[in-house]
Write a protein that holds these residues in place. Structure first.
Motif, PDB file in Angstrom:
ATOM      1  N   ALA A  59      45.545  22.442 -14.817  1.00 30.08           N
ATOM      2  CA  ALA A  59      45.347  22.114 -13.344  1.00 30.08           C
ATOM      3  C   ALA A  59      45.204  23.457 -12.745  1.00 30.08           C
ATOM      4  N   GLY A  60      44.888  24.691 -13.272  1.00 30.10           N
ATOM      5  CA  GLY A  60      44.766  25.977 -12.587  1.00 30.10           C
ATOM      6  C   GLY A  60      45.951  26.213 -11.786  1.00 30.10           C
ATOM      7  N   ASP A  61      47.146  25.682 -12.276  1.00 29.38           N
ATOM      8  CA  ASP A  61      48.246  25.956 -11.497  1.00 29.38           C
ATOM      9  C   ASP A  61      49.230  26.986 -12.338  1.00 29.38           C
ATOM     10  N   THR A  62      50.289  27.299 -11.540  1.00 26.56           N
ATOM     11  CA  THR A  62      51.498  28.095 -12.129  1.00 26.56           C
ATOM     12  C   THR A  62      52.828  27.668 -12.054  1.00 26.56           C
ATOM     13  N   LEU A  63      53.613  28.076 -12.758  1.00 31.36           N
ATOM     14  CA  LEU A  63      54.935  27.633 -12.764  1.00 31.36           C
ATOM     15  C   LEU A  63      56.060  28.854 -12.669  1.00 31.36           C
ATOM     16  N   GLY A  64      57.207  28.631 -12.014  1.00 34.54           N
ATOM     17  CA  GLY A  64      58.414  29.609 -12.002  1.00 34.54           C
ATOM     18  C   GLY A  64      59.410  29.084 -12.574  1.00 34.54           C
ATOM     19  N   GLY A  65      60.736  29.447 -12.614  1.00 35.31           N
ATOM     20  CA  GLY A  65      61.756  28.907 -13.430  1.00 35.31           C
ATOM     21  C   GLY A  65      63.057  30.099 -13.200  1.00 35.31           C
ATOM     22  N   ILE A  66      63.924  29.819 -14.075  1.00 34.83           N
ATOM     23  CA  ILE A  66      65.080  30.675 -13.942  1.00 34.83           C
ATOM     24  C   ILE A  66      65.344  31.248 -15.260  1.00 34.83           C
ATOM     25  N   PHE A  67      66.209  32.305 -15.208  1.00 32.21           N
ATOM     26  CA  PHE A  67      66.424  33.026 -16.641  1.00 32.21           C
ATOM     27  C   PHE A  67      67.752  33.477 -16.308  1.00 32.21           C
ATOM     28  N   GLU A  68      68.488  33.948 -17.562  1.00 31.06           N
ATOM     29  CA  GLU A  68      69.840  34.213 -17.482  1.00 31.06           C
ATOM     30  C   GLU A  68      69.922  35.603 -18.335  1.00 31.06           C
ATOM     31  N   VAL A  69      70.835  36.691 -18.000  1.00 29.86           N
ATOM     32  CA  VAL A  69      70.956  37.764 -18.642  1.00 29.86           C
ATOM     33  C   VAL A  69      72.460  37.823 -18.799  1.00 29.86           C
ATOM     34  N   ILE A  70      73.095  37.803 -20.123  1.00 26.96           N
ATOM     35  CA  ILE A  70      74.514  37.784 -20.454  1.00 26.96           C
ATOM     36  C   ILE A  70      74.864  39.227 -21.200  1.00 26.96           C
ATOM     37  N   SER A  71      75.571  39.833 -20.549  1.00 25.64           N
ATOM     38  CA  SER A  71      76.144  41.095 -21.148  1.00 25.64           C
ATOM     39  C   SER A  71      77.395  41.100 -21.760  1.00 25.64           C
ATOM     40  N   TYR A  72      77.693  41.426 -22.949  1.00 27.16           N
ATOM     41  CA  TYR A  72      78.821  41.406 -23.787  1.00 27.16           C
ATOM     42  C   TYR A  72      79.409  42.615 -23.919  1.00 27.16           C
ATOM     43  N   GLY A  73      80.664  43.100 -24.137  1.00 25.93           N
ATOM     44  CA  GLY A  73      81.338  44.014 -24.552  1.00 25.93           C
ATOM     45  C   GLY A  73      81.633  45.252 -23.279  1.00 25.93           C
ATOM     46  N   LEU A  74      81.710  44.692 -22.046  1.00 25.55           N
ATOM     47  CA  LEU A  74      81.903  45.533 -21.016  1.00 25.55           C
ATOM     48  C   LEU A  74      83.302  45.970 -20.902  1.00 25.55           C
ATOM     49  N   PRO A  75      83.658  47.140 -20.514  1.00 28.26           N
ATOM     50  CA  PRO A  75      85.051  47.254 -20.086  1.00 28.26           C
ATOM     51  C   PRO A  75      85.431  46.996 -18.820  1.00 28.26           C
ATOM     52  N   ILE A  76      86.543  46.654 -18.537  1.00 26.31           N
ATOM     53  CA  ILE A  76      87.100  46.111 -17.182  1.00 26.31           C
ATOM     54  C   ILE A  76      86.701  47.746 -16.215  1.00 26.31           C
TER      55      ILE A  76
END
Ligand code: EPS
Length: 402
Positions: free
Chosen positions: A218-235
């Motif tokens: 259609a000559g169009d474009t699309l957006g959306g949502i991504f998620e970033v998860i960070s593991y192992g962080l100190p308090i």
């Protein structure tokens, strides 16, 4: 970009000779190889929905300052990514004056930086705006973020990303993914890395692929949502003590600075807005062998602008990109007459790549917060400070007899 302590500057035009990246204030002694950064540059180039440019580029960094024999020395690190498309733009993107300048781009694209950019800088040619506004610059951020990730890995911190939404299609994600780094999630993350949409949900992958295919037709474009998860962080990264040092604010600013990103969510922010407090917060428990326990992670790993030891969950909402093959009504900047927007080769959907860029921006904010908390001119000093702090966390406070 100046965070609290780390400094990151990127330079370069989309169709110029190269991208140049400066990163200052990482410790000395960090093991850095270009090939480790190139892994992320390659991940950013993959994904269903990209345009023809990715067939031309094979991004890889050359480290030209700050590293000797594979270790940082403490000075600014400088990296270069050559644009392989550059030879095709000679005559149009030369640094020196050219005898016959190319015709200017004047038909403004709604949603792009074109109109505010030409007015702000007094340009006649929209190309002077779009070359720098282009999301080509995200390759530089991924290179800088690659260095930040190498630093974070020394402390056992791991950053992942995946796509949650493309247009109207939505992914289902496994239980527990945002609770802790678990071996049970390994299969999910392996599937994400193999998926052209960067998801572990096969049904979502198929639906998103169809939507992108239809948008392209259609000559169009699309957006959306991504998620970033960070593991192992100190308090303890970030602080409530000053408004501009709250980690939520820094993460939101970093994410919102990514081209096309117009919304950020930390944890269940938008779902929590509809919940009563009794169902929005994460109860606190403690076991001597496990330390602090949070059976839910609706806060997304941050309380009071400080990491609370749970995985950090940050989402970015991307608008559909603004260069449309079937262009929107607009105005010609030179004549002020009605026209349609300028069309140039572009992407249909950048969500898979955007997640990799999101990882880089989260990595930069977290590396900065780690530098602020644990300091150290050398990596060994930073690690010793970190271990000392973690050790103090293992000790229950002495009972008060007062
Ligand atoms: C972009 C337009 C396209 C994208 C580009 C971002 O480039 P071109 O105009 O050369 O086809 O491919 O992204 C990249 C080059 C990249 O490496 O991500 C834009 O207008 O933002």
């Amino acid at each position: 970009m100046s965070l609290g302590y780390l400094r990151v500057v990127t330079a370069g035009e989309s169709h110029g000779p190269q991208l140049t990246i400066f990163v200052q204030n990482l410790p000395a002694g960090l093991p850095v190889l270009a090939e480790d950064i190139n892994v992320d540059l390659a991940r950013r180039q993959k994904g269903y929905g990209r345009g023809g440019r990715q067939q031309i580029e094979h991004d890889c960094v050359e480290i030209v300052a700050g590293v000797r024999h594979g270790r940082t020395m403490g000075g600014p690190i400088t990296m270069v990514i050559k644009n392989r498309d550059w030879p095709n733009w000679q005559g149009r993107m030369d640094v020196e004056p050219v005898p016959e300048p190319p015709p200017p781009v004047t038909r403004l694209r709604p949603g792009h930086a074109d109109l505010p950019g030409v007015v702000k800088y007094g340009h006649e040619d929209v190309r002077n705006v779009l070359e720098r506004a282009s999301a080509r610059e995200t390759a530089s951020r991924v290179a800088a973020g690659g260095l930040a990730k190498i630093f974070l890995r020394q402390f056992g911190i791991e950053i992942r990303s995946h796509v949650l939404r493309v247009g109207a299609a939505k992914a289902e994600t496994p239980e527990g993914l945002r609770l802790a780094r678990q071996a049970a999630s390994d299969g999910w993350w392996t599937r994400v890395e193999d998926s052209p949409i960067r998801t572990g949900d096969a049904a979502f992958e198929a639906a998103a692929t169809e939507l992108i295919k239809a948008a392209r037709t259609a000559g169009d474009t699309l957006g959306g949502i991504f998620e970033v998860i960070s593991y192992g962080l100190p308090i303890g990264l970030g602080t409530y003590a000053q408004w501009d040092e709250r980690l939520d604010g820094r993460l939101a600013a970093a994410m919102m600075s990514i081209q096309s990103i117009k919304g950020v969510e930390i944890g269940d922010a938008f779902a929590n807005a509809a919940r009563p407090g009794s169902e929005a917060h994460d109860v606190i428990d403690y076991a001597p062998d496990q330390g602090w326990i949070r059976p839910t992670n609706r806060a997304g790993g941050l309380e009071g602008g400080i990491t609370n030891g749970a995985p950090l969950v940050v989402r970015g909402a991307a608008k559909p990109i603004s260069t449309l093959i079937h262009p929107l009504p607009s105005v010609d900047y030179a004549t002020r007459e009605r026209s349609v927007a300028h069309v140039e080769r572009s992407d249909v959907c950048v969500l898979p790549a955007a997640g990799v860029v999101g990882e880089a921006m989260v990595a930069l904010v977290l590396a900065d917060a780690m530098r602020l908390k644990f300091g150290g001119d050398s990596l060994d000093e930073a690690l010793a400070n970190y271990q000392h702090f973690q050790h103090t966390q293992d000790q229950p406070a002495a009972p008060s007899h007062g």
